[in-house]
Design an enzyme around this catalytic site. Structure first.
Site, PDB file in Angstrom:
ATOM      1  N   GLU A   1       0.805  -1.228   0.000  1.00 51.40           N
ATOM      2  CA  GLU A   1       0.000   0.000   0.000  1.00 51.40           C
ATOM      3  C   GLU A   1       0.835   1.274   0.000  1.00 51.40           C
ATOM      4  OE1 GLU A   1       0.376  -2.247   2.410  1.00 51.40           O
ATOM      5  OE2 GLU A   1       0.275  -1.410   4.422  1.00 51.40           O
TER       6      GLU A   1
ATOM      7  N   HIS B   1      -8.096  -3.928  -1.274  1.00 52.14           N
ATOM      8  CA  HIS B   1      -7.359  -4.040  -0.018  1.00 52.14           C
ATOM      9  C   HIS B   1      -6.301  -2.938   0.096  1.00 52.14           C
ATOM     10  CE1 HIS B   1      -5.421  -6.288   3.342  1.00 52.14           C
ATOM     11  NE2 HIS B   1      -4.327  -5.719   2.855  1.00 52.14           N
ATOM     12  N   GLU B   2      -5.475  -2.809  -0.916  1.00 55.07           N
ATOM     13  CA  GLU B   2      -4.394  -1.811  -0.840  1.00 55.07           C
ATOM     14  C   GLU B   2      -4.970  -0.396  -0.794  1.00 55.07           C
ATOM     15  OE1 GLU B   2      -1.862  -3.203   0.044  1.00 55.07           O
ATOM     16  OE2 GLU B   2      -2.208  -5.218  -0.753  1.00 55.07           O
TER      17      GLU B   2
ATOM     18  N   HIS C   1      -6.079   0.538   2.643  1.00 50.13           N
ATOM     19  CA  HIS C   1      -4.957   0.951   3.505  1.00 50.13           C
ATOM     20  C   HIS C   1      -4.751   2.469   3.486  1.00 50.13           C
ATOM     21  CE1 HIS C   1      -3.051  -2.529   5.285  1.00 50.13           C
ATOM     22  NE2 HIS C   1      -2.883  -3.160   4.133  1.00 50.13           N
TER      23      HIS C   1
ATOM     24  N   GLU D   1      -3.865  -4.399   9.353  1.00 47.87           N
ATOM     25  CA  GLU D   1      -4.366  -5.392   8.390  1.00 47.87           C
ATOM     26  C   GLU D   1      -5.793  -5.863   8.664  1.00 47.87           C
ATOM     27  OE1 GLU D   1      -3.000  -5.811   5.653  1.00 47.87           O
ATOM     28  OE2 GLU D   1      -0.962  -5.075   6.013  1.00 47.87           O
TER      29      GLU D   1
ATOM     30  N   ASP E   1       8.606  -9.611  10.783  1.00 44.61           N
ATOM     31  CA  ASP E   1       8.065 -10.421   9.696  1.00 44.61           C
ATOM     32  C   ASP E   1       7.493 -11.747  10.219  1.00 44.61           C
ATOM     33  OD1 ASP E   1       7.896  -9.994   6.900  1.00 44.61           O
ATOM     34  OD2 ASP E   1       9.087 -11.818   6.624  1.00 44.61           O
TER      35      ASP E   1
ATOM     36  N   TYR F   1      -4.749 -10.443   9.848  1.00 45.80           N
ATOM     37  CA  TYR F   1      -5.696 -10.144   8.774  1.00 45.80           C
ATOM     38  C   TYR F   1      -7.099 -10.644   9.106  1.00 45.80           C
ATOM     39  CZ  TYR F   1      -1.728  -9.087   5.694  1.00 45.80           C
ATOM     40  OH  TYR F   1      -0.618  -8.528   5.129  1.00 45.80           O
TER      41      TYR F   1
END
Ligand code: BES
Ligand code: ZN
Length: 596
Positions: free
Chosen positions: A264, A288-289, A292, A311, A368, A376
């Site tokens: 995003e 979705h992006e 954001h 998310e 990460d 999500y």
């Protein structure tokens, strides 16, 4: 800027913003494709407390040439302790009146944010580079305060070789020029992980008043077709949760080695070409992006332990956009798929794994590692629960106020709960459910199991197929979208006879599908079945695509098959240098854990 707003420490950054903080960054970079290096300078405006005499920046694998004050005189600097994945903090001495600094630097081979593509890896047959900052990789290409809780404005000038074009996550020039000099600006404050750069043979095509697409020339038309509805998505998003504050919304389609589906980056979403299916079936990723732009880019998780606030909200918002454009039954399919992913992830991790909590504790770990479907989908289903409890109108108005209240600010889980309790009159029982949802592992019983009538039909078709009734003649099948086919494939057993496989493959050609999701789902089915005839197809897929969501599970499934393990390791060794570090490191780790 009020320095006291930085109360929460970020375990993944060495910045000490309460002492001194960046308020503006000016980049001046030269792209060297031969040396695979960016070289240039970064100039910072800083805001400091009166008594402070130092500023701390994050760096990792950068070569610092010099640090200077505004008058050109050298500033003293020293290094903090180097740590795995966090890098080496840079401490710069400040004078009582210092307001700006310049660092001359260059990137090194250790710049994990950047992928330098060889010309064979692009459609234009030209080299290409892109950066991926999230979560803590921006520090590998810019010395910066790399914490999502710290925001600043920026501008940049990037010099490329003549036939290239540079684009960034800001206001871009849009046209290629002969000088090779491109500038970009972001006049709204953003965190470091949202700064991004791509350089290649790029062209621009408009797809609406505020929207357009950048891609290599060979891909431009297909991309513009695929994303034709983006402007409508933007309008739907605005009517849900308030005006889009970033000006333009463009999409950059990258070469297939891009490690994510989408990223995003403000004003310019970076996207994998694996969503260009030709039938607009995978555009939920763009929704979705785009979402954001509110959840994440406007209201940003203060640190990576609160990643679900980025998310989870975005998945919820994405499904609302898709519902507005394509109807409730479409959004229901996405919900069912998401719920399936969530259950699989919970199963994999174990219901009592601390990593299945929404609020994470990632201190001492690579952020990460915490970025799973939990943030999500468990995050999204918490919002679905709240919507269900208070009703949609009340919940929508709550979200609208949330985006307004925390615009251009960081948000922590604790602050969210506080705001929620103040704004929505939840009962004590409901509050307890929310607490459990956020702080306990597993999934509360209150999580609604979504239903989709369109998928019920698919389930029936799978059953018919298993029962041996002639396979592909369920009524309505000819009108199935790729979501229905995807659900069909995912629900097929792996024990399929040769004749069943033929009855499926002859008409469907899934190994060659232009839809990467379908190709991937079928490959997973065959590899898990231990079908060695799938290997050449898997090998071809893994040589073309670098998206981690596909690459990692497919390698894992292949490695689990003793009959294909050696060939798989050989394949990875051949391909490794062509994957982005994010993908390469994940697969490498999987291979290492195998050897233990
Ligand atoms: N912000 C993420 C990508 C990301 C997450 C990058 C964590 C680095 C660390 C992006 O918005 C995203 O979620 N992308 C998904 C697609 C989405 C539709 C679920 C992806 O890449 O698959
Ligand atoms: Zn996302």
């Amino acid at each position: 800027m009020n320095l006291t707003t930085y109360a929460q420490p970020d375990p993944h950054s060495a910045a000490r913003p309460a002492e001194a903080v960046i308020t503006h960054l000016s980049l001046n970079l030269v792209v060297d494709f031969d040396a695979k290096r960016l070289k240039g300078k970064a100039t910072y405006r800083i805001d400091k407390s009166p008594q402070s005499r130092e500023i701390w920046l994050d760096t990792r694998n950068l070569k610092i040439e010099a640090v200077r004050y505004a008058d050109g005189s050298k500033a003293n600097y020293s290094w903090g302790e180097e740590k795995p994945f966090l890098g080496k903090p840079l401490r710069i001495e400040l004078q009582a009146n210092t307001q700006s600094l310049t660092i001359d630097y260059s990137t090194t081979d250790g710049a994990e944010a950047i992928q330098w593509l060889e010309s064979e890896q692009t459609q234009s047959n030209k080299p290409f580079l892109f950066t991926q900052g999230q979560a803590i990789l921006t520090r590998t290409w810019i010395p910066i305060q790399d914490s999502p809780g710290i925001r600043f404005t920026w501008d940049a000038e990037v010099k490329t070789p003549p036939e290239f074009m540079a684009v960034m996550s800001g206001r871009n020039i849009q046209k290629r020029n002969d000088t090779g000099v491109y500038s970009a600006q972001m006049e709204l404050p953003v965190p470091a992980y949202l700064i991004a750069l791509a350089v290649g043979e790029l062209e621009f095509a408009p797809i609406g008043d505020r929207c357009g697409v950048y891609a290599e020339p060979q891909m431009l038309k297909a991309a513009a077709y695929e994303f034709a509805d983006v402007e409508k998505m933007l309008l739907a998003a605005e009517s849900l949760y308030g005006p889009y504050l970033w000006g333009r919304y463009d999409v950059l389609v990258l070469p297939p080695s891009f490690p994510f589906g989408g990223m995003e980056n403000p004003r310019l979403t970076f996207a994998t070409p694996t969503i260009i299916a030709g039938d607009r079936s995978l555009t939920a990723l763009i929704a979705h992006e785009l979402a954001h732009s509110w959840s994440g880019n406007l209201v940003t998780n203060s640190n990576w332990n609160d990643f679900w606030l980025n998310e989870g909200f975005t998945v919820y918002f994405e499904r609302r956009i898709m519902e507005a454009l394509y109807g409730a039954d479409y959004a229901q399919m996405l919900e069912v798929l998401g719920h399936g992913d969530l259950m699989a992830t919970l199963n994999d991790m174990g219901m009592d794994s601390p990593d299945t909590r929404l609020k994470l504790s990632l201190e001492g770990r690579d952020p990460d590692d915490g970025m799973s479907d939990i943030a999500y989908e468990k995050g999204c289903f918490l919002l679905c629960y709240l919507e269900e409890e208070v009703g949609r109108p009340a919940f929508d108005s709550f979200l609208k106020r949330y985006f307004k209240e925390f615009a251009f600010k960081g948000i922590t889980t604790e602050r969210f709960i506080q705001f929620l309790n103040k704004q929505l009159k939840l009962s004590d029982e409901q509050k307890a459910v929310v607490q459990r949802w956020i702080l306990s592992p597993g999934l509360p019983a209150e999580c609604k199991v979504p239903k989709s009538t369109r998928f019920d039909t698919v389930q029936m078709a799978v059953q018919q197929f298993i029962n041996g009734n002639d396979a592909l003649n369920t009524r309505g099948m000819e009108n199935w979208t790729s979501h229905e086919w995807l659900f069909f494939i995912r629900n097929l057993p792996i024990e399929l006879s040769q004749s069943q496989i033929e009855r499926l493959l002859k008409p469907m050609g899934w190994y060659e599908s232009g839809n990467a999701e379908i190709r991937f789902a079928w490959l997973m089915n065959r590899v898990q079945a231990g079908d060695t005839t799938a290997f050449p197809h898997a090998s071809r897929f893994l040589s073309e695509v670098g998206r981690r969501k596909f690459v990692l599970p497919l390698y894992s499934a292949l490695l689990n098959q003793a009959s294909m393990r050696n060939e798989t390791i050989a394949l990875f060794n051949k391909q490794a240098s062509r994957y982005h570090a994010v993908t390469r490191n994940s697969v490498e780790e999987r291979i290492k854990s195998l050897k233990k």
